[in-house]
Design a protein around this motif. Structure first.
Motif, PDB file in Angstrom:
ATOM      1  N   ALA A   1       7.598 -20.452  29.733  1.00 39.00           N
ATOM      2  CA  ALA A   1       7.672 -18.985  29.777  1.00 39.00           C
ATOM      3  C   ALA A   1       8.799 -18.461  28.888  1.00 39.00           C
ATOM      4  O   ALA A   1       8.617 -17.464  28.173  1.00 39.00           O
ATOM      5  CB  ALA A   1       7.868 -18.510  31.216  1.00 39.00           C
ATOM      6  N   SER A   2       9.954 -19.113  28.909  1.00 39.37           N
ATOM      7  CA  SER A   2      11.062 -18.627  28.083  1.00 39.37           C
ATOM      8  C   SER A   2      10.782 -18.881  26.600  1.00 39.37           C
ATOM      9  O   SER A   2      11.149 -18.066  25.758  1.00 39.37           O
ATOM     10  CB  SER A   2      12.397 -19.228  28.527  1.00 39.37           C
ATOM     11  N   ALA A   3      10.128 -19.974  26.277  1.00 40.99           N
ATOM     12  CA  ALA A   3       9.769 -20.235  24.876  1.00 40.99           C
ATOM     13  C   ALA A   3       8.781 -19.184  24.379  1.00 40.99           C
ATOM     14  O   ALA A   3       8.942 -18.635  23.275  1.00 40.99           O
ATOM     15  CB  ALA A   3       9.176 -21.633  24.726  1.00 40.99           C
ATOM     16  N   LEU A   4       7.768 -18.884  25.182  1.00 40.90           N
ATOM     17  CA  LEU A   4       6.801 -17.850  24.786  1.00 40.90           C
ATOM     18  C   LEU A   4       7.472 -16.488  24.649  1.00 40.90           C
ATOM     19  O   LEU A   4       7.157 -15.721  23.746  1.00 40.90           O
ATOM     20  CB  LEU A   4       5.653 -17.776  25.792  1.00 40.90           C
ATOM     21  N   GLY A   5       8.393 -16.188  25.558  1.00 33.13           N
ATOM     22  CA  GLY A   5       9.129 -14.929  25.464  1.00 33.13           C
ATOM     23  C   GLY A   5       9.942 -14.850  24.192  1.00 33.13           C
ATOM     24  O   GLY A   5       9.930 -13.831  23.487  1.00 33.13           O
ATOM     25  N   CYS A   6      10.651 -15.926  23.868  1.00 33.64           N
ATOM     26  CA  CYS A   6      11.455 -15.948  22.635  1.00 33.64           C
ATOM     27  C   CYS A   6      10.571 -15.820  21.397  1.00 33.64           C
ATOM     28  O   CYS A   6      10.936 -15.148  20.430  1.00 33.64           O
ATOM     29  CB  CYS A   6      12.256 -17.247  22.544  1.00 33.64           C
ATOM     30  N   LEU A   7       9.417 -16.463  21.426  1.00 40.25           N
ATOM     31  CA  LEU A   7       8.529 -16.452  20.256  1.00 40.25           C
ATOM     32  C   LEU A   7       7.767 -15.144  20.084  1.00 40.25           C
ATOM     33  O   LEU A   7       7.221 -14.900  19.008  1.00 40.25           O
ATOM     34  CB  LEU A   7       7.546 -17.623  20.337  1.00 40.25           C
TER      35      LEU A   7
ATOM     36  N   TYR B   1       8.668 -14.626  31.477  1.00 44.26           N
ATOM     37  CA  TYR B   1       8.107 -14.080  30.234  1.00 44.26           C
ATOM     38  C   TYR B   1       8.241 -12.557  30.211  1.00 44.26           C
ATOM     39  O   TYR B   1       8.669 -11.977  29.223  1.00 44.26           O
ATOM     40  CB  TYR B   1       6.639 -14.484  30.063  1.00 44.26           C
ATOM     41  N   GLY B   2       7.911 -11.927  31.307  1.00 42.82           N
ATOM     42  CA  GLY B   2       7.962 -10.471  31.370  1.00 42.82           C
ATOM     43  C   GLY B   2       9.361  -9.904  31.235  1.00 42.82           C
ATOM     44  O   GLY B   2       9.550  -8.792  30.748  1.00 42.82           O
ATOM     45  N   CYS B   3      10.367 -10.677  31.641  1.00 42.18           N
ATOM     46  CA  CYS B   3      11.738 -10.153  31.613  1.00 42.18           C
ATOM     47  C   CYS B   3      12.227  -9.878  30.195  1.00 42.18           C
ATOM     48  O   CYS B   3      13.140  -9.088  29.997  1.00 42.18           O
ATOM     49  CB  CYS B   3      12.700 -11.074  32.346  1.00 42.18           C
ATOM     50  N   PHE B   4      11.626 -10.490  29.205  1.00 37.65           N
ATOM     51  CA  PHE B   4      12.022 -10.227  27.820  1.00 37.65           C
ATOM     52  C   PHE B   4      11.783  -8.772  27.443  1.00 37.65           C
ATOM     53  O   PHE B   4      12.453  -8.232  26.579  1.00 37.65           O
ATOM     54  CB  PHE B   4      11.250 -11.128  26.851  1.00 37.65           C
ATOM     55  N   TRP B   5      10.831  -8.155  28.083  1.00 42.41           N
ATOM     56  CA  TRP B   5      10.413  -6.798  27.716  1.00 42.41           C
ATOM     57  C   TRP B   5      11.108  -5.727  28.546  1.00 42.41           C
ATOM     58  O   TRP B   5      10.874  -4.539  28.337  1.00 42.41           O
ATOM     59  CB  TRP B   5       8.895  -6.699  27.839  1.00 42.41           C
ATOM     60  N   VAL B   6      11.948  -6.128  29.505  1.00 44.84           N
ATOM     61  CA  VAL B   6      12.653  -5.182  30.370  1.00 44.84           C
ATOM     62  C   VAL B   6      14.157  -5.374  30.163  1.00 44.84           C
ATOM     63  O   VAL B   6      14.695  -6.416  30.548  1.00 44.84           O
ATOM     64  CB  VAL B   6      12.281  -5.395  31.855  1.00 44.84           C
ATOM     65  N   PRO B   7      14.838  -4.400  29.549  1.00 41.41           N
ATOM     66  CA  PRO B   7      16.235  -4.591  29.134  1.00 41.41           C
ATOM     67  C   PRO B   7      17.187  -5.208  30.149  1.00 41.41           C
ATOM     68  O   PRO B   7      17.792  -6.224  29.873  1.00 41.41           O
ATOM     69  CB  PRO B   7      16.675  -3.190  28.723  1.00 41.41           C
TER      70      PRO B   7
END
Length: 165
Positions: A102-108, A73-79
């Protein structure tokens, strides 16, 4: 608010194009995971692994080992982490059900902020190109300042460790 329902691309409303792109991002994250899972230790010697570098992959592995699916999830916010962590998670065999969550929450959460942020900026550009340019300069300048500040802080920490040793 009616602008968001107006045809945007291929006759589709802006929000629907955004939803399709969110699903595509989610799909890409699943592919990353399974490629990493299939490659496993071969990841280091693959073309991507060589390009990224063993040291960077090991750093990402430490993050994944420490945080597990939360790191996904956190990786979505770090380029840079956004494109390396998913296949490392696969190689380390992070629990797939937790990875999907986690990946669904990150995408959403991440993708709509960018997608609708871009839409808002485009609307601003239509109404006031000068203001949109100022906002763009401030965002790019703020990002550049953040990168420089983090590098200096990291360098100071390295220098302090060398002085203590």
């Amino acid at each position: 608010m009616d602008d968001i329902a107006r045809p945007f691309w291929l006759g589709l409303p802006y929000w629907l194009v955004g939803a399709i792109l969110i699903l595509a991002l989610f799909g890409a994250f699943q592919v990353y995971y399974w490629v990493g899972r299939k490659l496993g230790d071969k990841l280091y010697d693959s073309r991507i692994g060589v390009k990224v570098g063993r040291e960077r992959i090991e750093k990402v592995e430490r993050v994944v080992e420490k945080w597990g699916a939360l790191a996904v999830y956190g990786c979505f916010w770090v380029p840079m982490l956004r494109h390396t962590l998913p296949w490392v998670a696969g190689a380390l065999r992070v629990s797939y059900p937790w990875y999907v969550v986690a990946s669904a929450l990150g995408c959403l959460t991440w993708a709509p902020l960018w997608w609708f942020g871009l839409w808002g900026w485009l609307q601003l550009a239509v109404r006031s190109p000068v203001t949109a340019a100022v906002v763009a300069v401030l965002v790019v300048g703020g990002g550049a300042w953040l990168v420089v500040w983090r590098r200096r802080r990291r360098q100071r920490a390295t220098d302090e460790k060398l002085l203590v040793s």
